[in-house]
Design a protein around this motif. Structure first.
Motif, PDB file in Angstrom:
ATOM      1  N   GLN A  12      15.294  -4.340  15.419  1.00 55.66           N
ATOM      2  CA  GLN A  12      15.395  -5.152  14.217  1.00 55.66           C
ATOM      3  C   GLN A  12      14.057  -5.845  13.930  1.00 55.66           C
ATOM      4  O   GLN A  12      13.056  -5.597  14.607  1.00 55.66           O
ATOM      5  CB  GLN A  12      16.492  -6.213  14.397  1.00 55.66           C
ATOM      6  N   THR A  13      14.062  -6.673  12.924  1.00 52.39           N
ATOM      7  CA  THR A  13      12.956  -7.595  12.657  1.00 52.39           C
ATOM      8  C   THR A  13      13.577  -8.982  12.481  1.00 52.39           C
ATOM      9  O   THR A  13      14.787  -9.088  12.291  1.00 52.39           O
ATOM     10  CB  THR A  13      12.171  -7.197  11.379  1.00 52.39           C
ATOM     11  N   PRO A  14      12.783 -10.057  12.568  1.00 49.02           N
ATOM     12  CA  PRO A  14      11.329 -10.077  12.629  1.00 49.02           C
ATOM     13  C   PRO A  14      10.782  -9.708  14.006  1.00 49.02           C
ATOM     14  O   PRO A  14      11.412  -9.990  15.027  1.00 49.02           O
ATOM     15  CB  PRO A  14      10.980 -11.526  12.288  1.00 49.02           C
ATOM     16  N   GLN A  15       9.628  -9.079  13.975  1.00 49.03           N
ATOM     17  CA  GLN A  15       8.877  -8.803  15.190  1.00 49.03           C
ATOM     18  C   GLN A  15       7.738  -9.813  15.225  1.00 49.03           C
ATOM     19  O   GLN A  15       7.036  -9.987  14.226  1.00 49.03           O
ATOM     20  CB  GLN A  15       8.378  -7.366  15.179  1.00 49.03           C
ATOM     21  N   VAL A  16       7.592 -10.487  16.355  1.00 52.58           N
ATOM     22  CA  VAL A  16       6.683 -11.630  16.417  1.00 52.58           C
ATOM     23  C   VAL A  16       5.546 -11.356  17.402  1.00 52.58           C
ATOM     24  O   VAL A  16       5.777 -10.846  18.504  1.00 52.58           O
ATOM     25  CB  VAL A  16       7.441 -12.916  16.822  1.00 52.58           C
ATOM     26  N   PHE A  17       4.329 -11.734  16.986  1.00 55.55           N
ATOM     27  CA  PHE A  17       3.142 -11.399  17.768  1.00 55.55           C
ATOM     28  C   PHE A  17       2.137 -12.552  17.784  1.00 55.55           C
ATOM     29  O   PHE A  17       2.086 -13.359  16.856  1.00 55.55           O
ATOM     30  CB  PHE A  17       2.434 -10.171  17.168  1.00 55.55           C
ATOM     31  N   THR A  50       1.184   8.620  11.884  1.00 55.53           N
ATOM     32  CA  THR A  50       2.579   8.807  11.467  1.00 55.53           C
ATOM     33  C   THR A  50       3.571   8.281  12.506  1.00 55.53           C
ATOM     34  O   THR A  50       4.744   8.069  12.197  1.00 55.53           O
ATOM     35  CB  THR A  50       2.876  10.295  11.203  1.00 55.53           C
ATOM     36  N   SER A  51       3.106   8.056  13.717  1.00 59.37           N
ATOM     37  CA  SER A  51       3.975   7.510  14.773  1.00 59.37           C
ATOM     38  C   SER A  51       4.219   6.009  14.604  1.00 59.37           C
ATOM     39  O   SER A  51       5.057   5.435  15.299  1.00 59.37           O
ATOM     40  CB  SER A  51       3.358   7.773  16.148  1.00 59.37           C
ATOM     41  N   PHE A  52       3.515   5.374  13.678  1.00 57.62           N
ATOM     42  CA  PHE A  52       3.686   3.942  13.452  1.00 57.62           C
ATOM     43  C   PHE A  52       4.906   3.708  12.551  1.00 57.62           C
ATOM     44  O   PHE A  52       4.821   3.779  11.330  1.00 57.62           O
ATOM     45  CB  PHE A  52       2.446   3.340  12.797  1.00 57.62           C
ATOM     46  N   THR A  53       6.043   3.449  13.166  1.00 59.38           N
ATOM     47  CA  THR A  53       7.264   3.221  12.406  1.00 59.38           C
ATOM     48  C   THR A  53       7.589   1.744  12.236  1.00 59.38           C
ATOM     49  O   THR A  53       8.416   1.371  11.405  1.00 59.38           O
ATOM     50  CB  THR A  53       8.454   3.912  13.090  1.00 59.38           C
ATOM     51  N   ASP A  54       6.958   0.898  13.036  1.00 59.58           N
ATOM     52  CA  ASP A  54       7.102  -0.548  12.910  1.00 59.58           C
ATOM     53  C   ASP A  54       5.880  -1.195  13.541  1.00 59.58           C
ATOM     54  O   ASP A  54       4.977  -0.513  14.030  1.00 59.58           O
ATOM     55  CB  ASP A  54       8.404  -1.041  13.552  1.00 59.58           C
ATOM     56  N   ASP A  55       5.844  -2.518  13.536  1.00 56.82           N
ATOM     57  CA  ASP A  55       4.673  -3.223  14.058  1.00 56.82           C
ATOM     58  C   ASP A  55       4.556  -3.103  15.570  1.00 56.82           C
ATOM     59  O   ASP A  55       3.456  -3.056  16.112  1.00 56.82           O
ATOM     60  CB  ASP A  55       4.740  -4.691  13.630  1.00 56.82           C
ATOM     61  N   GLY A  64       0.823  -1.210   0.000  1.00 51.54           N
ATOM     62  CA  GLY A  64       0.000   0.000   0.000  1.00 51.54           C
ATOM     63  C   GLY A  64       0.850   1.250   0.000  1.00 51.54           C
ATOM     64  O   GLY A  64       2.069   1.201  -0.187  1.00 51.54           O
ATOM     65  N   ASP A  65       0.206   2.378   0.242  1.00 55.07           N
ATOM     66  CA  ASP A  65       0.912   3.661   0.261  1.00 55.07           C
ATOM     67  C   ASP A  65       1.928   3.723   1.395  1.00 55.07           C
ATOM     68  O   ASP A  65       2.994   4.312   1.258  1.00 55.07           O
ATOM     69  CB  ASP A  65      -0.082   4.817   0.397  1.00 55.07           C
ATOM     70  N   GLU A  66       1.592   3.122   2.529  1.00 57.41           N
ATOM     71  CA  GLU A  66       2.469   3.095   3.696  1.00 57.41           C
ATOM     72  C   GLU A  66       2.759   1.640   4.071  1.00 57.41           C
ATOM     73  O   GLU A  66       2.025   0.726   3.689  1.00 57.41           O
ATOM     74  CB  GLU A  66       1.818   3.802   4.891  1.00 57.41           C
ATOM     75  N   ARG A  67       3.812   1.444   4.840  1.00 52.99           N
ATOM     76  CA  ARG A  67       4.113   0.101   5.340  1.00 52.99           C
ATOM     77  C   ARG A  67       2.916  -0.459   6.091  1.00 52.99           C
ATOM     78  O   ARG A  67       2.603  -1.647   5.996  1.00 52.99           O
ATOM     79  CB  ARG A  67       5.333   0.164   6.264  1.00 52.99           C
TER      80      ARG A  67
END
Length: 221
Positions: free
Chosen positions: A156-161, A176-181, A79-82
């Motif tokens: 780093q990644t992977p980030q696991v959930f 805009t504060s969402f820089t990663d998961d 999409g437009d953003e991550r």
């Protein structure tokens, strides 16, 4: 079951050139293929979902044919953003646990992956981090000051959930504060647990990174 979402929906402006960074060759094949191979080697039964730029879906098909790349994976348009890319991938994800990994990080170690998948069962959200080695300063206009680097970590990644947690987090509107998961999950009040990452797990975003990756690959197992 485990789902890996490998996000490669960007166009890599920092690398320069006309080819998105995930498709640049690292030795003998595109970086993204190296990353997928690492993940698949860790868990051959894991569900693999790859997000790609919409304009490069056909190019990826052609690359898979050219390099005889046959590891099973689903492809979803970015999409437009991550945030949007991951949200699209989550619609296809069926695993109980979901790992989100950058497509341009081909050197995640198996020991780190094992620890992430062990810790997520009790913490629901875990991410790999490494210490900051350089001195840090905080700058605000004309004012700047040293900060204690021991209080900071490089993510780093992977980030696991836990899948339910991650999918719930992605029901909220983009910010805009969402820089990663992890930042998306934190926004709904969940706590994120840290585990030690590995130094080789670099994100290839510049020509210098690509040169370093070629050196790492020579000794990588």
């Amino acid at each position: 079951m485990l789902t890996f979402i490998i996000t490669a929906g960007g166009i890599g402006k920092r690398m320069g050139g006309s080819v998105p960074k995930q498709f640049l060759l690292l030795n003998d094949k595109p970086i993204l293929m190296h990353t997928i191979e690492q993940v698949h080697a860790f868990d051959t039964s894991a569900e693999l979902i790859v997000t790609l730029p919409v304009d490069y879906l056909k190019d990826w098909e052609e690359m898979c044919t050219k390099y005889t790349f046959t590891i099973p994976h689903q492809v979803v348009p970015g999409g437009d953003e991550r945030f949007d890319s991951i949200k699209n991938a989550l619609e296809k994800a069926s695993g109980e646990w979901i790992a989100v990994h950058d497509g341009v990080r081909p050197f995640i170690s198996k020991s780190v992956l094992n620890q992430l998948l062990t810790e997520v069962k009790s913490h629901r959200a875990v991410i790999p981090v490494i210490p900051v080695k350089e001195t840090l300063r905080i700058a605000d206009g004309e004012t700047n000051a040293t900060v204690h680097r021991d209080h900071y970590r490089i993510v780093q990644t992977p980030q696991v959930f836990e899948a339910k947690l991650l999918k719930k987090a992605y029901e909220q509107k983009y910010a805009t504060s969402f820089t990663d998961d992890a930042s998306v999950v934190e926004a709904i009040g969940a706590r994120v647990h840290l585990v030690p990452g590995n130094d080789e797990n670099i994100k290839i975003t510049t020509p210098l990174d690509l040169s370093l990756a070629a050196l790492i690959l020579k000794n990588w197992k």
